[in-house]
Design a protein around this motif. Structure first.
Motif, PDB file in Angstrom:
ATOM      1  N   LEU A 209       0.830  -1.205   0.000  1.00  0.00           N
ATOM      2  CA  LEU A 209       0.000   0.000   0.000  1.00  0.00           C
ATOM      3  C   LEU A 209       0.865   1.255   0.000  1.00  0.00           C
ATOM      4  CD1 LEU A 209      -2.900   1.105   0.159  1.00  0.00           C
ATOM      5  CD2 LEU A 209      -2.683   1.017   2.651  1.00  0.00           C
ATOM      6  N   SER A 210       2.001   1.203   0.682  1.00  0.00           N
ATOM      7  CA  SER A 210       2.884   2.375   0.781  1.00  0.00           C
ATOM      8  C   SER A 210       3.491   2.767  -0.562  1.00  0.00           C
ATOM      9  CB  SER A 210       3.997   2.122   1.799  1.00  0.00           C
ATOM     10  OG  SER A 210       4.787   1.019   1.394  1.00  0.00           O
ATOM     11  N   ILE A 211       3.456   1.878  -1.522  1.00  0.00           N
ATOM     12  CA  ILE A 211       3.929   2.193  -2.883  1.00  0.00           C
ATOM     13  C   ILE A 211       2.740   2.427  -3.810  1.00  0.00           C
ATOM     14  CG2 ILE A 211       5.128   1.266  -4.910  1.00  0.00           C
ATOM     15  CD1 ILE A 211       7.040  -0.113  -2.945  1.00  0.00           C
ATOM     16  N   ALA A 212       1.750   1.552  -3.743  1.00  0.00           N
ATOM     17  CA  ALA A 212       0.618   1.631  -4.676  1.00  0.00           C
ATOM     18  C   ALA A 212      -0.211   2.896  -4.475  1.00  0.00           C
ATOM     19  CB  ALA A 212      -0.272   0.394  -4.533  1.00  0.00           C
ATOM     20  N   PHE A 213      -0.539   3.230  -3.228  1.00  0.00           N
ATOM     21  CA  PHE A 213      -1.432   4.360  -3.000  1.00  0.00           C
ATOM     22  C   PHE A 213      -0.837   5.688  -3.469  1.00  0.00           C
ATOM     23  CE2 PHE A 213      -3.484   7.687  -0.502  1.00  0.00           C
ATOM     24  CZ  PHE A 213      -4.796   7.490  -0.925  1.00  0.00           C
ATOM     25  N   PRO A 214       0.419   5.989  -3.158  1.00  0.00           N
ATOM     26  CA  PRO A 214       0.964   7.252  -3.679  1.00  0.00           C
ATOM     27  C   PRO A 214       0.958   7.321  -5.209  1.00  0.00           C
ATOM     28  CG  PRO A 214       2.325   6.464  -1.877  1.00  0.00           C
ATOM     29  CD  PRO A 214       1.352   5.364  -2.198  1.00  0.00           C
ATOM     30  N   LEU A 215       1.111   6.179  -5.880  1.00  0.00           N
ATOM     31  CA  LEU A 215       1.069   6.190  -7.343  1.00  0.00           C
ATOM     32  C   LEU A 215      -0.314   6.597  -7.856  1.00  0.00           C
ATOM     33  CD1 LEU A 215       3.179   3.021  -8.190  1.00  0.00           C
ATOM     34  CD2 LEU A 215       3.879   5.421  -8.302  1.00  0.00           C
ATOM     35  N   MET A 216      -1.338   6.286  -7.081  1.00  0.00           N
ATOM     36  CA  MET A 216      -2.695   6.688  -7.471  1.00  0.00           C
ATOM     37  C   MET A 216      -2.860   8.203  -7.457  1.00  0.00           C
ATOM     38  SD  MET A 216      -4.721   4.350  -8.524  1.00  0.00           S
ATOM     39  CE  MET A 216      -6.319   5.120  -8.329  1.00  0.00           C
ATOM     40  N   ALA A 217      -1.947   8.908  -6.807  1.00  0.00           N
ATOM     41  CA  ALA A 217      -2.010  10.371  -6.792  1.00  0.00           C
ATOM     42  C   ALA A 217      -1.849  10.951  -8.199  1.00  0.00           C
ATOM     43  CB  ALA A 217      -0.957  10.951  -5.859  1.00  0.00           C
ATOM     44  N   LEU A 218      -1.363  10.152  -9.134  1.00  0.00           N
ATOM     45  CA  LEU A 218      -1.306  10.621 -10.521  1.00  0.00           C
ATOM     46  C   LEU A 218      -2.695  10.954 -11.050  1.00  0.00           C
ATOM     47  CD1 LEU A 218       1.382   8.379 -12.245  1.00  0.00           C
ATOM     48  CD2 LEU A 218       1.482  10.830 -11.794  1.00  0.00           C
ATOM     49  N   SER A 219      -3.715  10.393 -10.406  1.00  0.00           N
ATOM     50  CA  SER A 219      -5.078  10.725 -10.826  1.00  0.00           C
ATOM     51  C   SER A 219      -5.359  12.212 -10.610  1.00  0.00           C
ATOM     52  CB  SER A 219      -6.108   9.866 -10.101  1.00  0.00           C
ATOM     53  OG  SER A 219      -6.124  10.177  -8.720  1.00  0.00           O
ATOM     54  N   TYR A 220      -4.689  12.851  -9.657  1.00  0.00           N
ATOM     55  CA  TYR A 220      -4.861  14.298  -9.487  1.00  0.00           C
ATOM     56  C   TYR A 220      -4.480  15.016 -10.774  1.00  0.00           C
ATOM     57  CZ  TYR A 220      -5.041  13.437  -4.414  1.00  0.00           C
ATOM     58  OH  TYR A 220      -5.377  13.001  -3.168  1.00  0.00           O
ATOM     59  N   ALA A 221      -3.382  14.613 -11.360  1.00  0.00           N
ATOM     60  CA  ALA A 221      -2.923  15.253 -12.595  1.00  0.00           C
ATOM     61  C   ALA A 221      -3.854  14.943 -13.761  1.00  0.00           C
ATOM     62  CB  ALA A 221      -1.501  14.811 -12.925  1.00  0.00           C
ATOM     63  N   THR A 222      -4.266  13.685 -13.887  1.00  0.00           N
ATOM     64  CA  THR A 222      -5.118  13.329 -15.032  1.00  0.00           C
ATOM     65  C   THR A 222      -6.502  13.964 -14.913  1.00  0.00           C
ATOM     66  OG1 THR A 222      -5.818  11.234 -14.006  1.00  0.00           O
ATOM     67  CG2 THR A 222      -3.893  11.156 -15.473  1.00  0.00           C
ATOM     68  N   ILE A 223      -7.005  14.088 -13.687  1.00  0.00           N
ATOM     69  CA  ILE A 223      -8.318  14.699 -13.503  1.00  0.00           C
ATOM     70  C   ILE A 223      -8.251  16.199 -13.781  1.00  0.00           C
ATOM     71  CG2 ILE A 223     -10.097  15.243 -11.785  1.00  0.00           C
ATOM     72  CD1 ILE A 223      -9.522  12.380 -10.626  1.00  0.00           C
ATOM     73  N   VAL A 224      -7.175  16.848 -13.370  1.00  0.00           N
ATOM     74  CA  VAL A 224      -7.008  18.275 -13.670  1.00  0.00           C
ATOM     75  C   VAL A 224      -6.927  18.481 -15.182  1.00  0.00           C
ATOM     76  CG1 VAL A 224      -5.401  20.224 -13.501  1.00  0.00           C
ATOM     77  CG2 VAL A 224      -5.999  18.921 -11.459  1.00  0.00           C
ATOM     78  N   MET A 225      -6.152  17.631 -15.867  1.00  0.00           N
ATOM     79  CA  MET A 225      -6.051  17.756 -17.325  1.00  0.00           C
ATOM     80  C   MET A 225      -7.406  17.505 -17.993  1.00  0.00           C
ATOM     81  SD  MET A 225      -2.281  16.228 -18.332  1.00  0.00           S
ATOM     82  CE  MET A 225      -2.619  14.605 -17.722  1.00  0.00           C
ATOM     83  N   ALA A 226      -8.133  16.513 -17.510  1.00  0.00           N
ATOM     84  CA  ALA A 226      -9.457  16.228 -18.080  1.00  0.00           C
ATOM     85  C   ALA A 226     -10.394  17.412 -17.866  1.00  0.00           C
ATOM     86  CB  ALA A 226     -10.040  14.960 -17.451  1.00  0.00           C
ATOM     87  N   GLY A 227     -10.346  18.011 -16.697  1.00  0.00           N
ATOM     88  CA  GLY A 227     -11.183  19.176 -16.432  1.00  0.00           C
ATOM     89  C   GLY A 227     -10.859  20.333 -17.360  1.00  0.00           C
ATOM     90  N   ALA A 228      -9.570  20.543 -17.583  1.00  0.00           N
ATOM     91  CA  ALA A 228      -9.152  21.635 -18.471  1.00  0.00           C
ATOM     92  C   ALA A 228      -9.552  21.360 -19.917  1.00  0.00           C
ATOM     93  CB  ALA A 228      -7.643  21.842 -18.366  1.00  0.00           C
ATOM     94  N   ILE A 229      -9.383  20.129 -20.360  1.00  0.00           N
ATOM     95  CA  ILE A 229      -9.655  19.792 -21.761  1.00  0.00           C
ATOM     96  C   ILE A 229     -11.159  19.653 -22.022  1.00  0.00           C
ATOM     97  CG2 ILE A 229      -9.371  17.998 -23.519  1.00  0.00           C
ATOM     98  CD1 ILE A 229      -6.558  17.482 -22.211  1.00  0.00           C
ATOM     99  N   LEU A 230     -11.846  18.916 -21.175  1.00  0.00           N
ATOM    100  CA  LEU A 230     -13.252  18.595 -21.449  1.00  0.00           C
ATOM    101  C   LEU A 230     -14.236  19.657 -20.968  1.00  0.00           C
ATOM    102  CD1 LEU A 230     -13.136  14.815 -20.512  1.00  0.00           C
ATOM    103  CD2 LEU A 230     -13.064  15.820 -22.801  1.00  0.00           C
ATOM    104  N   PHE A 231     -13.903  20.314 -19.861  1.00  0.00           N
ATOM    105  CA  PHE A 231     -14.842  21.268 -19.281  1.00  0.00           C
ATOM    106  C   PHE A 231     -14.333  22.704 -19.349  1.00  0.00           C
ATOM    107  CE2 PHE A 231     -15.567  17.194 -17.070  1.00  0.00           C
ATOM    108  CZ  PHE A 231     -16.855  16.947 -17.520  1.00  0.00           C
ATOM    109  N   LYS A 232     -13.205  22.891 -20.033  1.00  0.00           N
ATOM    110  CA  LYS A 232     -12.615  24.230 -20.217  1.00  0.00           C
ATOM    111  C   LYS A 232     -12.356  24.932 -18.881  1.00  0.00           C
ATOM    112  CE  LYS A 232     -13.129  23.613 -24.617  1.00  0.00           C
ATOM    113  NZ  LYS A 232     -12.337  22.512 -25.089  1.00  0.00           N
TER     114      LYS A 232
END
Length: 117
Positions: A68-91
């Motif tokens: 968990l100490s390795i896997a969970f921090p890697l999921m933080a990449l979702s912060y970046a992908t969600i921000v990019m999706a918000g910028a691209i899809l929802f302007k």
């Protein structure tokens, strides 16, 4: 559990990140022009729930093999992908401070990721 990331586990974590991003996009789309009651009956809301269920099953498979100490921090990449999706899809506007924060989160994820290799 030896704590190492294998290629299949990296791929499954990436899939979880994409599923989480898709889920949040679905929920944002459903909520953007509706009240809660109306949003709950939209097909896009249910698509988000399906993404959540698929991510849950995939994430459980990851946690069977990766600490968990390795896997969970890697999921933080979702912060970046969600921000990019918000910028691209929802302007949505991303200012410099926001972009810097996303960059720092991504840099931290890279640091954690290389410890698991």
């Amino acid at each position: 559990m030896n704590g190492s990331l294998t290629l299949p586990m990296i791929g499954l974590i990436c899939f979880c990140i994409l599923a989480e991003t898709a889920r949040e996009v679905c929920f944002k789309h459903a909520a953007s022009d509706s009240r809660l009651g109306a949003a709950l009956i939209k097909p896009v809301t249910w698509a988000g729930i399906i993404f959540w269920a698929v991510e849950l099953a995939s994430w459980t498979a990851v946690l069977q093999k990766v600490p968990l100490s390795i896997a969970f921090p890697l999921m933080a990449l979702s912060y970046a992908t969600i921000v990019m999706a918000g910028a691209i899809l929802f302007k949505e506007h991303i200012n410099f401070n926001h972009a810097t924060g996303v960059f720092l989160i991504t840099a931290g994820v890279v640091c954690v990721g290389v410890t698991g290799l």
